[in-house]
Structures are given as C-alpha cells and as structure tokens.
Design an enzyme around this catalytic site. Structure first.
Site, PDB file in Angstrom:
ATOM      1  N   GLU A 100      -5.424 -10.384  -3.703  1.00 33.07           N
ATOM      2  CA  GLU A 100      -6.291 -10.488  -2.525  1.00 33.07           C
ATOM      3  C   GLU A 100      -7.758 -10.399  -2.950  1.00 33.07           C
ATOM      4  OE1 GLU A 100      -5.201  -7.629   0.490  1.00 33.07           O
ATOM      5  OE2 GLU A 100      -3.045  -7.904   0.142  1.00 33.07           O
ATOM      6  N   GLU A 117       0.816  -1.223   0.000  1.00 27.38           N
ATOM      7  CA  GLU A 117       0.000   0.000   0.000  1.00 27.38           C
ATOM      8  C   GLU A 117       0.848   1.272   0.000  1.00 27.38           C
ATOM      9  OE1 GLU A 117      -2.936  -0.677   3.069  1.00 27.38           O
ATOM     10  OE2 GLU A 117      -3.703  -2.445   2.027  1.00 27.38           O
TER      11      GLU A 117
END
Length: 552
Positions: free
Chosen positions: A428, A326
């Site tokens: 994910e 991220e």
C-alpha cells in the site's frame, strides 16, 4: 562479447565507482540474522567507522528524566550520507526485551534507527540505519530498553558504515541490473540450421515479470478514461474497499458482491494480476457494526460463513489474500474467539483456495521503527507462529505508508525479512499528504527505487485509488481529468526506466544478437532475404544467459 564477460565488466565498473569514493566504501552487505545465536557473528564491514570502538555508558535526558544507556559517541557524521548500522545485543535481568537503537544529533529529537527483541540466553542481531542531511558534531548512538529499565544491555560486533548518495544509488542500480534483468542471446538460422549473418532482429518487451500496480475502487467501473490510464501503466491491482467485509455484507446475511464482480471483470479483461484485500480486518473501526454485537458462538459461525462465501465465489481469481489485516496492532477476533483464531482463519482460507498465497498485512513495519507494536521482530514472531500451527503458504505484506523515508532502515528491515525466504510485497505504498505534491513525488521515487532494487521484494502496489471527488487516501497520481500530478510523473518515469522497450539490431558472424533485458515476455521478429518470422519468448530470473533460437 559474451554476456558473462559483460556482467563481470558491470560488476568491476560498479566496484570501481564505489572504491574511488572518499570513504573507500564497500558494496552494501545484505546479510541479516533472525535467529538468536550463542556467540555473535563478526561485525559487518569489519565495524566500519566503529572499528575497535567500545560502547560506553552515557547519560541521556528525555522528557526531563536522566537515564544511562550503552552508547557510541560519534565525533562527526557527514551531511548527505546514508549510514548502515548493525550490532549484536544481549540483555541481563529479564528473559526478553525490545531494544531500540536511537540517534541523538545536535538539538534534533532522538529518533529510532533500529530495533531488536533481545534475549538473555543468546545474542540477537539488530540492523538499521539513518540518513544525515546535515553535518553533526558530535552525535550519540545509544541503545535503550523500551520496557523494563532495570534490564542491562551488552553490545558486541557493532558496525556503522557510511555511503554517499552516489554510492547508495549505484548499489540500487547494481542490484536492479543483476536481479531484475538478464542477458539474452537470440540465434537466427535457416530451416537447415545454418547461421544467418546480417539478419535484422527486432525485440520488444510486451509484458513485465515484476508486478507493479495500484489500488482501484468502484470509480473505475465504466470509466473508460480511468481504465485506459490504468491499463497503460500497471500489471497488478488491488481493490481499495470493495472486498472488505463491511462492503460485501453490510447487514447480516445480505451479501452484495456487485461492485467487486464488476471490478474483477475489468481486471480479468485486461489480464491484470489482482490481490485479494482483505478477508478480516482486526481494527474494530472497520468491522461491520453487526459483527461487533455478536456473541462468541455467533461470531465463530459468522467468520466461517465469511470465509466460505468469499473464497468460494472468488476461488483462483486472486493471487493473494490478506487474511489478517493489521494483526500486529489489533486483536478483536483473538479477544472474542481465543488466541488461535487468526491461525484458524489461515487454515480455512488455504483449504478454500489452496493456490492463493496467504498474507499478513500491517503498517509501520518498514516505514519506521517508532511503533513498538510492529517491529520487524514482532512480525517475524507472528509468521513463525503461523508455521508452528501448520500454515505454510504465507507472505509478508508491508503497507508502506511513508512520511519521510529512512532508506537505510527500510533496507535493513527488508534484509531481516528476507531471511524467512517468503514472498515480500510492498502492498500500500504512498507518501503522507502532509507534504506538497512535489515533495510527495521525490519521496515516492526514493521508496520505489529502494523497493524495486531489493532482491527479496516480489511486488509493489501503490495506495492511490482515485475517488470521484478527486481525492485519494493520501497520495493521488492524477487529477480527475487523468492528467498526471508529480507523483504520477514519477511513476511514469520509473516504469519507462524499468522496461527494455524496443531493440533493433543485426546478427553477427555467428548468427546471433545479444542484449540485456528486464525480466518478462518478449516478441521477436527476424528478417532475412525477404523472409520474416515472428515469435515470443520469456526471460525469467537466472544468472545464466537466456538463449533463444528462431528460424527463417
């Protein structure tokens, strides 16, 4: 029949299905550009329904404020239709700016259907799209500057191409047939090389080439029903939390790899490929509390020790490492250690484990284009920065936490990433728990089919690790008794569809038997005249027929 001829028949058959539609639609065009160009390229699909259309300035009212933007007025958008959109963009008044293509349709909210970081000195390519679930008359497709409203926008070579649901599905299956499968011919002969006509041949796919897996957590340790359920389905895994810094070093200097070691034992015992997730997480909420309080010099030492400890212990164990998780949304380490901090992490990780592919990993990149922090162009810019700093073993991790999937946008974003020629993984995948189980399953199938059919996607990981309390992050595949929920049924259906299974046949007059199979490992048994021989062979990606000879 020669399999080159079979491929031609498949292509012609697919093309006839597409061309026989009311829209006379062409095959989907995967073309994309990430480099700014002096002149725009020609429009895809010759412009589609925007052929010969010119953008006009239209007044847009948002939050009570009226502004004018270049736009295309779309008299009719048909229901149950996918629209692929592209254009070239140039700006005036600033050096660069994020430009969003937005759709206004009826009374529905204006929503993003594509973005590009445009420049004033060259033309930039925007690619996106949307799905219409009901007819709209009229709609407005407009281009909005997300930053400085004084910047003007010029549009060139715009294209909007409709595809029916059937056409979209045919395109997916066509790419699966041509990218995930291959023609194979088995030749059976005796020890002197004489061809054996009428030999019985049994072929079974025993391993899949495409990595398809799921997250797991420590609940799987010693849990034989869970292990059995997992191994029967998946050939890849990722640890949900057990490798993260907060898990392995909750207190400074107190290292604990017990859970990760036990999970790795399970993975290794079952010959499952494992991703390493993650070395660093940029979000301060998930950084160990003791790390947050370190001085800059102490932090620099701590991150070096983290890399050395983790990567030395697990060298050659994980095929990937999410080095920076991220990075597009948070910058804790850069704020503390300087703007080059993450690039140094990649270098150190590569030196510690040179054979692992090093990934960035982030959310809201492929799921939508509403998040200005994680557009496809901002991600690509970070990847190019890595290369400028000498980091070359890199991969593109797309978390893929979906609400309502926008498949044309998802495909367009993957098209742009594909221009980098780097590994792309959906890392994910799940569907928001705002939906019921049946809707989650339906949207999951949409996402998985789109990911598996895109030729540049190298692997898919679900984010569905089951906890002891029966909960998952957003989407579970089973209940605590390992009975499938609807999402689990969807996964099982697709896994069965995307494998060759067992094929039995006889050799022809040439002593040969041909089939069209998914990439992976195969076991073959040939029998003739009371004698039987078994062997194994692999089927890897290629446009050529795979020939394999077996002697009895």
């Amino acid at each position: 029949m020669a399999f080159s001829s079979l491929l031609v028949i498949i292509i012609l058959y697919f093309s006839s299905l597409i061309s026989s539609s009311p829209n006379d639609s062409p095959l989907y065009d995967y073309t994309a550009y990430t480099q700014c160009k002096i002149e725009p390229e020609d429009p895809l699909y010759n412009g589609g329904i925007l052929q010969n259309e010119v953008a006009t300035m239209e007044s847009i009212v948002e939050d009570g404020i009226t502004t004018s933007w270049p736009a295309f007025v779309l008299p009719v958008l048909t229901s149950s239709t996918f629209y692929s959109f592209s254009s070239w963009i140039k700006i005036h008044g600033s050096n660069s700016s994020l430009i969003s293509a937005r759709l206004m349709s009826g009374n529905s909210p204006h929503y993003c259907v594509g973005t590009v970081v445009a420049r004033r000195d060259c033309w930039s390519f925007l690619k996106g799209g949307f799905y219409m679930d009901s007819e709209s008359n009229p709609s407005l497709l407009y281009f909005q500057n997300s930053e400085d409203k004084e910047t003007s926008i010029t549009i060139a070579s715009a294209s909007l191409q409709p595809f029916t649901k059937e056409q979209w599905s045919f395109q997916q299956q066509y790419k699966i047939n041509t990218e995930r499968k291959r023609a194979v011919t088995i030749h059976v002969s005796d020890k002197q090389g004489a061809r054996l006509r009428g030999a019985m041949v049994r072929v079974e796919q025993v391993a899949k080439d495409f990595p398809f897996g799921s997250a797991i957590n420590n609940y799987i340790i010693g849990n034989l029903p869970y292990q059995k359920w997992f191994v029967e389905r998946f050939n890849a895994a990722v640890f949900e939390n057990e490798l993260k810094w907060a898990a392995t070093e909750p207190k400074q200097g107190v290292l604990n790899y017990t859970l990760a070691d036990q999970m790795l034992d399970f993975v290794r015992a079952n010959q499952i490929v494992a991703r390493g997730h993650n070395i660093f997480w940029e979000d301060p909420k998930y950084i160990p509390s003791w790390v947050l309080n370190l001085s800059n010099s102490e932090l620099e030492l701590a991150v070096k020790q983290r890399i050395a400890s983790l990567m030395t212990r697990y060298k050659n164990e994980f095929v990937h490492w999410d080095v920076s998780n991220e990075f597009l949304h948070f910058n804790f380490y850069e704020d503390k250690l300087g703007e080059n901090a993450t690039y140094e992490f990649f270098k150190a990780a590569h030196e510690a484990d040179p054979l692992a592919t090093l990934f960035m990993n982030d959310f809201n990149v492929v799921e939508s284009c509403r998040d200005v922090n994680s557009t496809v162009d901002s991600y690509i810019s970070k990847m190019r920065d890595l290369r400028r700093y000498g980091v070359y073993m890199d991969g593109i991790g797309l978390e893929s936490h979906f609400g309502v999937p926008n498949l044309p946008l998802m495909r367009a974003i993957l098209d742009k990433f594909a221009t980098l020629e780097l590994p792309i993984w959906l890392t994910e995948v799940d569907i928001s728990d705002n939906f019921d189980h049946n809707q989650q399953a339906a949207y999951l199938e949409d996402v998985l089919r789109e990911g598996f059919s895109h030729p540049s996607v190298n692997g898919i990981m679900l984010w569905s690790a089951l906890k002891k309390n029966g909960k998952c992050y957003q989407m579970c595949l089973t209940d605590t008794n390992f009975n499938n929920l609807p999402a689990g049924d969807t996964v099982d259906k697709l896994l069965k569809e995307w494998q060759t299974g067992v094929i039995k046949s006889q050799t022809d007059e040439h002593g040969a038997f041909s089939f069209y199979g998914y990439l992976g490992e195969y076991a073959v048994t040939a029998s003739f005249g009371g004698k039987t021989t078994s062997s194994t062979f692999s089927v890897s990606r290629s446009d050529e027929t795979r020939h394999y000879s077996i002697q009895i």
